[in-house]
Structure formats: C-alpha cells, structure tokens
Design an enzyme around this catalytic site. Structure first.
Site, PDB file in Angstrom:
ATOM      1  N   CYS A  86      31.179  20.978  39.242  1.00 24.99           N
ATOM      2  CA  CYS A  86      29.824  21.422  38.879  1.00 24.99           C
ATOM      3  C   CYS A  86      29.398  20.783  37.550  1.00 24.99           C
ATOM      4  O   CYS A  86      29.151  19.584  37.497  1.00 24.99           O
ATOM      5  CB  CYS A  86      29.765  22.952  38.841  1.00 24.99           C
ATOM      6  SG  CYS A  86      28.076  23.617  38.933  1.00 24.99           S
ATOM      7  N   HIS A 176      31.844  24.634  44.220  1.00 22.03           N
ATOM      8  CA  HIS A 176      32.975  25.317  43.584  1.00 22.03           C
ATOM      9  C   HIS A 176      34.123  25.466  44.582  1.00 22.03           C
ATOM     10  O   HIS A 176      34.134  26.395  45.390  1.00 22.03           O
ATOM     11  CB  HIS A 176      32.540  26.686  43.054  1.00 22.03           C
ATOM     12  CG  HIS A 176      31.678  26.595  41.840  1.00 22.03           C
ATOM     13  ND1 HIS A 176      32.201  26.531  40.564  1.00 22.03           N
ATOM     14  CD2 HIS A 176      30.334  26.526  41.705  1.00 22.03           C
ATOM     15  CE1 HIS A 176      31.211  26.435  39.695  1.00 22.03           C
ATOM     16  NE2 HIS A 176      30.066  26.426  40.363  1.00 22.03           N
ATOM     17  N   GLU A 178      37.037  26.455  43.993  1.00 21.04           N
ATOM     18  CA  GLU A 178      37.968  27.517  43.604  1.00 21.04           C
ATOM     19  C   GLU A 178      37.640  28.879  44.207  1.00 21.04           C
ATOM     20  O   GLU A 178      38.482  29.787  44.185  1.00 21.04           O
ATOM     21  CB  GLU A 178      38.022  27.625  42.065  1.00 21.04           C
ATOM     22  CG  GLU A 178      36.755  28.120  41.397  1.00 21.04           C
ATOM     23  CD  GLU A 178      35.740  27.031  41.068  1.00 21.04           C
ATOM     24  OE1 GLU A 178      34.949  27.232  40.142  1.00 21.04           O
ATOM     25  OE2 GLU A 178      35.734  25.990  41.763  1.00 21.04           O
ATOM     26  N   SER A 230      55.766  52.128  31.690  1.00 21.18           N
ATOM     27  CA  SER A 230      54.714  53.038  32.149  1.00 21.18           C
ATOM     28  C   SER A 230      54.806  53.352  33.630  1.00 21.18           C
ATOM     29  O   SER A 230      54.216  54.319  34.102  1.00 21.18           O
ATOM     30  CB  SER A 230      53.338  52.420  31.861  1.00 21.18           C
ATOM     31  OG  SER A 230      53.126  51.285  32.686  1.00 21.18           O
ATOM     32  N   GLY A 232      53.610  51.133  35.672  1.00 17.26           N
ATOM     33  CA  GLY A 232      52.644  50.174  36.192  1.00 17.26           C
ATOM     34  C   GLY A 232      53.325  48.861  36.546  1.00 17.26           C
ATOM     35  O   GLY A 232      54.491  48.628  36.214  1.00 17.26           O
ATOM     36  N   VAL A 233      52.579  47.980  37.205  1.00 24.56           N
ATOM     37  CA  VAL A 233      53.161  46.735  37.709  1.00 24.56           C
ATOM     38  C   VAL A 233      53.695  45.862  36.577  1.00 24.56           C
ATOM     39  O   VAL A 233      54.834  45.386  36.622  1.00 24.56           O
ATOM     40  CB  VAL A 233      52.120  45.946  38.533  1.00 24.56           C
ATOM     41  CG1 VAL A 233      52.694  44.602  38.976  1.00 24.56           C
ATOM     42  CG2 VAL A 233      51.664  46.750  39.741  1.00 24.56           C
ATOM     43  N   ASP A 234      52.884  45.645  35.539  1.00 23.11           N
ATOM     44  CA  ASP A 234      53.255  44.678  34.507  1.00 23.11           C
ATOM     45  C   ASP A 234      54.494  45.108  33.725  1.00 23.11           C
ATOM     46  O   ASP A 234      55.425  44.324  33.543  1.00 23.11           O
ATOM     47  CB  ASP A 234      52.077  44.444  33.554  1.00 23.11           C
ATOM     48  CG  ASP A 234      50.853  43.897  34.269  1.00 23.11           C
ATOM     49  OD1 ASP A 234      51.018  43.288  35.338  1.00 23.11           O
ATOM     50  OD2 ASP A 234      49.727  44.098  33.770  1.00 23.11           O
TER      51      ASP A 234
END
Length: 520
Positions: A86, A176, A178, A230, A232-234
């Site tokens: 672009c 684009h 992506e 926690s 959580g995933v991370d």
C-alpha cells in the site's frame, strides 16, 4: 542448540498502518523471525540488524504530502529484497521516479485483482482462474510506474495494483496481503520470505523453546527467579518455559484473591505444582481483598484496589524467598510494541528494555521476560508444545481484576460465589455445544439488581445474570456472537435452576463500539 533461530529475519518498517502487526504475524506463520521497527530506522541500524528481506507497511499518509514519512534513500541500494505494501508500494514507486496521485475513486474493501503481463516469482500462483480477491484500503494510487518496473496486477478502479522489478528483487502491492479478506495473501507473504528472500523456516515452536531454554540458563545462571502466576495463558506458559530451563530455581507466587473462576486456584495448583513439579506458593488472600473492596462501587477505584493489593501481597511473599534476584513476567510482543508506542509514537527494538509490567522500582530485581518476542498465537503454540492442558492454553482472556470487574458495583463474597457458578455453567455449555473455540471471549456478568420472578407457587425477588460472547480479530472492535436461541434457552434454564439467587438471565447483543467488551 542446533541452529540460530534469529539468523534469518525479516525487517518490517512501520508507517502507521493499523495492519502492521498482522504483517508480522503472517511472517511468523511462515516460520520466519521478524521485527517491527519505525520507518525512520537508520541505515547503520538496518545493516546491523542484517535482514534477509524488508517489508514496508501501509500507512495513513500520502507520499506527496509535505512531511510524509520516508525511508533512507540508500535502503533500496542494499541489495536486499523489498516488498512495499500500500503506502510502501507508493513510496517505492515515487522514490524510483514513478508518479503517485489521488485516486479518482477511492478503494476500501473487497476488490478483484486481475493479472497484467508476466506474474514473476512472487505472483506466480497468486491468480486462480485469471483473478484473485483482495482487500484494498487506499485513497491514492500509482499512475505511472518507474523505469525498470512492470505492472503485474490491476483492478477495476486502479490500473496499478501490483508491480515488480525482478532484477533488483523489488516488489509492491497496493492491496493488503496480511488481512484475512485477501485469501491468498498469506501464501504471497510466505512466497516472499521463503522463495524471494531465501529463508528456510527455522522459527518453529520446538526451536523457539530450545533457544529460550538456552538463553534463560545463560541469563539466570544459578540465581533464583520469582513469577506471579495468575492462571492466564501468558504467565502459565512463562512458568512452564522457565521451569523447563532452570527447574526448582523458579518459585511461583499464586495469589488467590477470591475473584477467580470456579475451582481455578485448585486447577492451577494441580497443573503446575502436582503435575509439572513447579514450586508454587499459594496465598489465600480472599478476606484481604474483600475487606479492601467493601463499600467501593467505582470501576476504576476497584481496579486500583485490586492491583495495588496484589503488588503488596506479592512483595510480602517475595521478601520471604531467599536469594531471589530475578522477577519473571509474561510480557508478550504486542505489550512491548504498545508500551513503546505509548511513549514515543513508534514501535521500538524488541531487545530494548521496557518494564511493561510495572515492576516497583524498590524491589531491585532483574527482569526476565522469556515471551517478549512472541505474539499470543505463538505463546499458545509453545504452551501446547510444553504440555500444558489445551483448555488452559486456549482459554478466553480474563481481566487482571478478575470477577471484580464482572460484578457491577460493590463486590461482595456472595456475589462472587453466584457469578463464578453461573459463569462455569455458561462456559461448560459453550464447550459442550462446540461454540467455545468459535468465540473470542465469553463470560457472565453479575447485575446487582433484583427482578421479580415466579418459582413453584411463590414469587421470587432475585438477581440477574448477563451473558456476553463476542467475535473479534484484534479486540479493538468486536461483534456479538449469534448464539442459537435453543442454546441460550438451555444455558438460561441451567443457571436459573442450579444457581441459587438468580431468577433471570439476559444476553448482551452490543457491539464494540459503542459498548466495550467488558461491562466495567
């Protein structure tokens, strides 16, 4: 370590496109490492980075405007393949003497790309049956291509949509590739990084883990690391990765604040302490959090109370861990990009030090962020490779303050009990009916209002539960998920019959914007 997974890399220069992170994700999906850097990265830094290819992103500016962003002119003389997307294509065209003008008719949305001339190596398989659907988002176009370039693709509204100079390995696309709306865009980017740039695809979950283990061991040595776990995933993937690298040198602190999902604390302990052998200190702090939140109804103040108390408890526990010199965090690449962008307006070097997680300065701990190069989908892939349970790795996002911001108004223990039971039924049914993995985020909300109902021969006066489910690619915008009426009815019936204190269930059909995904 068998190979340097950073040895082959692509440089993405960011001109401000909303899709730039998507470019990076597509390159990573081709198993090639890449980094985002600001468009004005100087030539010495580019040479030092040593990319095998360069991608110029799109952007909101016009190349002929005064002060429009540009790259160093010698970039195109480095002998490195370049793909302009672009704005990037327009910039490259103008640099080599082409002409860019405002489009007579702007193109935003779906378009059909038609072949013109010889497709060349990048576009060889891009056209099927003489066309290829693409996604456009531009108000300018290339009217005249520079000498040495040939037009490869055009659309009904733009005579120049894809160009190439094969001799110099320079390519440009007006569309684009992506985004998902360009079906063969992922293939085009794969072709660019693998065939044009010659990358072999070393960036795989197994290689990433192997590389991270070596780096963690080199960084930490024999010192101890603490991590706030926690569930959580991370943080879960960070814990599993660090534990693989240094074993019992890692100590995790898991704070149960009374605002977790049903049985979440026990699940975390089973997964990490019992099954994986991670040293986890569980702090049961429900009473402290509920006392601190008593009487508070303002959402922002609730968030601050929960966040500050977590840090306070984490510091207390950390002080009891002898010889801890490192604090590990589950920082991921989008956190790094956003943190840098908030400070400077530009994406910064992934290797530069950003205390994304807000580490208190007086703790004097060194920061270990083993996931800071990774996007969320890469974190999930690594989690699976490390053996974490699929439901943990692919669970929906959960806010830091937990149920504290899904209970509207004041937080009370009895409200949290009602909500976690209702939420568990909701999520269980989404799994059972096959909807869970199609939904980006789903959860229940406790409304602190009572409604009149009838149960048996008597009237009831009980609480209301709202159900929320959204579909989104980036969480910046989101649409509500069209859960079938029969499934809604079944979920509602189960909650009303099985959760004492609830006699009404409603379904949230608000999109973002104007609503946010969370209610508080």
């Amino acid at each position: 370590m068998s190979q340097d997974i950073h040895g082959e890399k692509i440089l993405i220069l960011d001109f401000g496109s909303q899709y730039t992170q998507l470019i990076a994700r597509r390159v990573r999906e081709a198993h090639v490492y890449c980094e985002l850097h600001p468009f004005d990265m100087d030539l010495d830094a580019i040479r030092a980075f040593g990319p095998k290819g360069i991608i110029l992103s799109g952007g909101p500016k016009s190349v002929y405007e005064e002060g429009a962003p540009v790259v160093e002119e010698a970039l195109f003389e480095l002998g490195i393949p370049v793909l302009g997307i672009c704005y990037g294509m327009q910039l490259m065209s103008r640099h080599f003497g082409g002409r860019v003008v405002p489009a007579g008719k702007r193109e935003y949305g779906h378009a059909t790309l038609l072949p013109c001339g010889s497709p060349g190596p990048l576009f060889d398989e891009f056209f099927v049956d003489g066309k290829s659907p693409v996604w456009m988002s531009h108000g300018d176009h290339v009217e005249q291509v520079p000498d040495g370039f040939e037009v490869v693709g055009c659309s009904e509204n733009a005579p120049v949509c894809a160009i190439q100079d094969i001799a110099r390995d320079l390519y440009g696309v007006q569309f684009h590739p992506e985004v998902n709306h360009t079906p063969r865009g992922e293939q085009l980017l794969d072709t660019f990084v693998r065939q044009i740039c010659g990358c072999t695809g070393q960036w795989t979950p197994g290689q990433i883990i192997e590389d991270a283990v070596v780096r963690i061991r080199e960084q930490v040595g024999s010192e101890r690391v603490i991590l706030g776990l926690s569930g959580g995933v991370d943080s879960s993937v960070a814990a599993a990765l660090i534990q693989r690298a240094i074993g019992d040198q890692l100590v995790c602190v898991f704070v149960d604040n009374g605002l977790l999902r049903l049985d979440e604390g026990d699940q975390v302990m089973r997964t990490f302490a019992q099954n994986m052998g991670v040293n986890v200190i569980r702090v049961n702090a429900q009473d402290r959090f509920m006392t601190a939140l008593a009487g508070e109804s303002d959402p922002e103040r609730k968030r601050k109370i929960i966040g500050n108390l977590f840090v306070e408890i984490f510091e207390e526990e950390s002080a009891n861990i002898e010889d801890a010199t490192w604090l590990a965090q589950g920082t991921i690449y989008p956190d790094v990009i956003e943190s840098a962008g908030a400070k400077t307006g530009k994406a910064h070097n992934i290797k530069s030090h950003h205390n994304v997680g807000g580490l208190p300065e007086h703790m004097k701990l060194k920061l270990l962020e083993p996931l800071r190069e990774l996007f969320k989908d890469e974190v999930r892939a690594i989690g699976e490779e490390l053996g974490l349970p699929h439901p943990m790795v692919y669970r929906h996002p959960f806010p830091g303050p937990g149920l504290g911001v899904r209970i509207l108004g004041e937080v009370k223990p009895e409200y949290a009990d009602i909500l976690r039971r209702a939420d568990a039924i909701y999520i269980e049914e989404l799994y059972r009916t096959g909807h869970y993995d199609k939904i980006s985020q789903a959860f229940a909300v406790f409304l602190p209002v009572k409604s009149v109902g009838v149960m048996g021969d008597g009237r009831t006066y009980e609480y209301v539960i709202a159900l929320r489910a959204v579909e989104t690619k980036d969480f910046m915008t989101a649409g509500w998920y069209p859960l079938p009426y029969a499934d809604m009815a079944h979920i509602s019936g189960r909650i009303i019959n099985e959760v004492k204190g609830v006699n009404r269930v409603v379904y949230d059909i608000s999109s973002k914007p104007p609503a946010t995904i969370e209610w508080e």
